[in-house]
Enzyme design. Structure first.
Site, mmCIF file in Angstrom:
data_model
loop_
_atom_site.group_PDB
_atom_site.id
_atom_site.type_symbol
_atom_site.label_atom_id
_atom_site.label_comp_id
_atom_site.label_asym_id
_atom_site.label_seq_id
_atom_site.Cartn_x
_atom_site.Cartn_y
_atom_site.Cartn_z
ATOM 1 N N CYS A 240 -32.421 52.335 1.081
ATOM 2 C CA CYS A 240 -32.125 51.311 2.090
ATOM 3 C C CYS A 240 -30.909 50.525 1.669
ATOM 4 O O CYS A 240 -31.007 49.346 1.297
ATOM 5 C CB CYS A 240 -33.328 50.404 2.265
ATOM 6 N N TYR B 200 -18.349 54.534 -9.133
ATOM 7 C CA TYR B 200 -16.928 54.786 -9.421
ATOM 8 C C TYR B 200 -16.210 55.533 -8.309
ATOM 9 O O TYR B 200 -15.036 55.884 -8.469
ATOM 10 C CB TYR B 200 -16.778 55.657 -10.683
ATOM 11 N N GLU C 252 -16.155 63.226 -30.438
ATOM 12 C CA GLU C 252 -17.419 62.628 -29.992
ATOM 13 C C GLU C 252 -17.618 62.767 -28.477
ATOM 14 O O GLU C 252 -17.675 61.775 -27.752
ATOM 15 C CB GLU C 252 -17.377 61.151 -30.379
ATOM 16 N N PRO C 253 -17.678 63.977 -28.000
ATOM 17 C CA PRO C 253 -17.738 64.169 -26.551
ATOM 18 C C PRO C 253 -19.133 63.956 -25.969
ATOM 19 O O PRO C 253 -20.142 64.261 -26.619
ATOM 20 C CB PRO C 253 -17.355 65.648 -26.401
ATOM 21 N N HIS D 80 -12.014 55.309 -29.368
ATOM 22 C CA HIS D 80 -12.430 55.939 -28.103
ATOM 23 C C HIS D 80 -11.831 55.090 -26.997
ATOM 24 O O HIS D 80 -12.272 53.964 -26.779
ATOM 25 C CB HIS D 80 -13.961 55.981 -28.008
ATOM 26 N N ARG E 120 -19.369 63.844 -21.868
ATOM 27 C CA ARG E 120 -19.142 64.552 -20.615
ATOM 28 C C ARG E 120 -18.748 66.018 -20.834
ATOM 29 O O ARG E 120 -19.259 66.906 -20.157
ATOM 30 C CB ARG E 120 -17.996 63.836 -19.870
HETATM 31 N N1 LLP Z 1 -17.893 57.582 -27.709
HETATM 32 C C1 LLP Z 1 -18.025 56.316 -27.262
HETATM 33 C C2 LLP Z 1 -17.945 55.218 -28.209
HETATM 34 C C3 LLP Z 1 -18.231 56.066 -25.897
HETATM 35 O O1 LLP Z 1 -18.344 54.816 -25.469
HETATM 36 C C4 LLP Z 1 -18.327 57.160 -25.007
HETATM 37 C C5 LLP Z 1 -18.592 56.929 -23.580
HETATM 38 C C6 LLP Z 1 -18.210 58.466 -25.517
HETATM 39 C C7 LLP Z 1 -17.976 58.638 -26.867
HETATM 40 C C8 LLP Z 1 -18.297 59.680 -24.670
HETATM 41 O O2 LLP Z 1 -17.321 59.712 -23.718
HETATM 42 P P1 LLP Z 1 -17.107 61.043 -22.840
HETATM 43 O O3 LLP Z 1 -16.736 62.148 -23.783
HETATM 44 O O4 LLP Z 1 -18.373 61.318 -22.161
HETATM 45 O O5 LLP Z 1 -16.012 60.699 -21.917
HETATM 46 N N2 LLP Z 1 -20.886 56.388 -16.889
HETATM 47 C C9 LLP Z 1 -19.485 56.795 -16.918
HETATM 48 C C10 LLP Z 1 -19.025 57.148 -18.301
HETATM 49 C C11 LLP Z 1 -19.256 56.056 -19.327
HETATM 50 C C12 LLP Z 1 -18.816 56.452 -20.708
HETATM 51 C C13 LLP Z 1 -19.272 55.491 -21.737
HETATM 52 N N3 LLP Z 1 -18.851 55.794 -23.063
HETATM 53 C C14 LLP Z 1 -19.299 57.957 -15.930
HETATM 54 O O6 LLP Z 1 -20.264 58.348 -15.270
HETATM 55 O O7 LLP Z 1 -18.203 58.473 -15.788
#
Ligand code: LLP
Length: 437
Positions: A353, A323, A280-281, A203, A283
């Site tokens: 605040c 971000y 492994e989605p 990932h 988002r």
């Molecule tokens: N697998 C692993 C091992 C991960 O660390 C993550 C995300 C995912 C899958 C899922 O990734 P996605 O498909 O959601 O891109 N807080 C940040 C995102 C942090 C992601 C952490 N790991 C944001 O708000 O953009």
């Protein structure tokens, strides 16, 4: 994608009715959108939801009922998965997997107690799991199990990419995964610990793009040959981007699948056994389904800048302050809803605040404005694409309660998390008895 800046409804429900019924700020999830996104990924053998994106039990239950398995990154995420009806155990494919770079003591206890497969992100995890399983066997007075327990390894391929440097999980600047050059050592370490490597996972970051994601296939193939025919699964990780801005399109999933499918087929031929392909989605499944409904509580002119100040802040949605993330926004008038309002440049902020409590900012904290319809105090402001990494990253900063969550499903709104009360917020806090009184 198109994100109008004035809306009256979300999935057929009047914003004003939702706000009146559940109060503000409230996260609203459209179940149908989550199901649509699940269906997009049907070609993969396994879709494993990265629940860190949005882990409300009702959302876990929803994805579970649509055949999606789950990833857990902490002891309590394992417990959430169990509470939502996932079964623990090593069946193929396992319903729950623990993926992390460390075991805290509680997580190690839980994976051993429930026999949950582990995706190890550090050599120390291999040793700690092996030692613990060995202790269990000798405590039972038995000889070590003849069939070694399977583990998977999360490999850092030496490169990564994300929508922000903070979400790039590959390369030397990232703490994540087992460094690709240590894979051979880790295979030997696993063998010494009576473990066998049945899967590899990569990932490289969150909110990346297909160009970077596609490079992972080559790295995976190379790593797979180091491990050899004990492999039965490969995981492409998460990272699929999702549209947040007007005009952005969803990624070409069939093209992405084809790349991984070809990789998997070459490995299956080389090893002479089938290889299961996981994705492994987080988002991708959750982001678009969510909206944060807030109320505009003040409208202020500060020099040349006009501010809409909401009752939601970065305690509810931290992505902009963390971000500089962009979220679409729409005004939802509380009265005379159908009448179009002219647009004006505004800065949108919250009640906290802290100057950084601004939803319209770029990375580095630079405040910016955007055109939104003219509004009055009491109108609603809906922040879109807040299904992923939004409610889950909420906090009690400034003693603000965690927001309510509502699932729109089968034509009705269902409260899936009630707004935190003051009593719930302080319930673990204790004032020590003063000796001197
Ligand atoms: N697998 C692993 C091992 C991960 O660390 C993550 C995300 C995912 C899958 C899922 O990734 P996605 O498909 O959601 O891109 N807080 C940040 C995102 C942090 C992601 C952490 N790991 C944001 O708000 O953009």
């Amino acid at each position: 994608m198109s994100f109008p800046t004035q809306i009256e409804t979300i999935a057929g429900h009047a914003v004003a009715d939702l706000a009146e019924q559940f109060g503000t700020p409230t996260f609203v999830y459209d179940a149908a959108k989550i199901v649509e996104r699940i269906n997009d990924l049907a070609a993969f053998d396994v879709t494993r939801y990265a629940q860190k994106a949005a882990s409300n039990l009702a959302l876990l239950d929803l994805v579970r009922r649509h055949g999606v398995l789950v990833d857990s990154v902490s002891a309590f995420e394992i417990r959430r998965a169990l509470a939502a009806g996932y079964q623990a155990g090593p069946d193929e494919p396992p319903q729950i997997v623990y993926t992390a770079d460390i075991f805290d003591r509680e997580a190690l206890d839980l994976v051993v107690e429930h026999n949950i497969p582990v995706n190890c992100g550090s050599p120390d995890m291999i040793t700690q799991l092996g030692e613990r399983l060995g202790e269990r066997t000798s405590a039972r007075g038995g000889t070590p199990n003849n069939s070694p327990r399977g583990i998977t390894l999360r490999i850092n391929p030496g490169f990564g990419h994300g929508h922000s440097q903070k979400t790039n999980t590959g390369g030397e600047q990232s703490k994540h995964g087992i460094w690709h050059e240590q894979l051979e050592e880790c295979v030997a370490l696993a063998t010494r610990n009576h473990l066998t490597i049945t899967g590899l996972h990569m990932h490289i970051g969150s909110g990346t793009d297909l160009e970077h994601l596609s490079q992972v296939c080559g790295a995976m193939e190379k790593a797979a040959h180091v491990v050899g025919p004990t492999l039965t699964t490969i995981s492409a990780g998460g990272g699929l981007p999702t549209p947040y801005r007007e005009g952005e399109e969803r990624v070409d999933i069939p093209a992405y699948f084809d790349l991984w499918d070809a990789t998997r087929n070459r490995l299956a031929t080389a090893f002479g056994n089938p290889i299961s392909l996981e994705i492994e989605p987080g988002r991708y499944l959750a982001a678009e389904s969510g909206s944060l409904i807030a109320e505009i509580r003040a409208i202020k002119q500060m020099g040349k800048n006009l501010y809409y100040l909401l009752d939601a802040g970065f305690n509810d949605l931290a992505r902009p302050i963390l971000y500089g993330s962009y979220h679409p926004m729409a005004v939802s008038p509380a009265s005379d809803p159908g009448r179009p309002r002219p647009a004006q440049e505004v800065i949108v902020g919250g009640p906290l605040c802290e100057s950084g409590d601004i939803f319209t900012q770029e990375e580095g904290g630079f405040v910016c404005s955007r055109p939104l319809p003219k509004a009055s105090v009491g109108d609603y402001l809906v922040i879109g694409c807040t299904g992923a990494y939004s409610s889950v990253m909420g906090s009690n900063y400034n003693s603000k309660p965690l927001a309510a969550e509502v699932l729109l499903q089968d034509g009705a709104p269902h409260l899936i998390r009630k707004r935190q009360t003051f009593e719930e917020m302080i319930c673990g806090e204790v004032i020590p008895k003063a000796e001197y009184l």
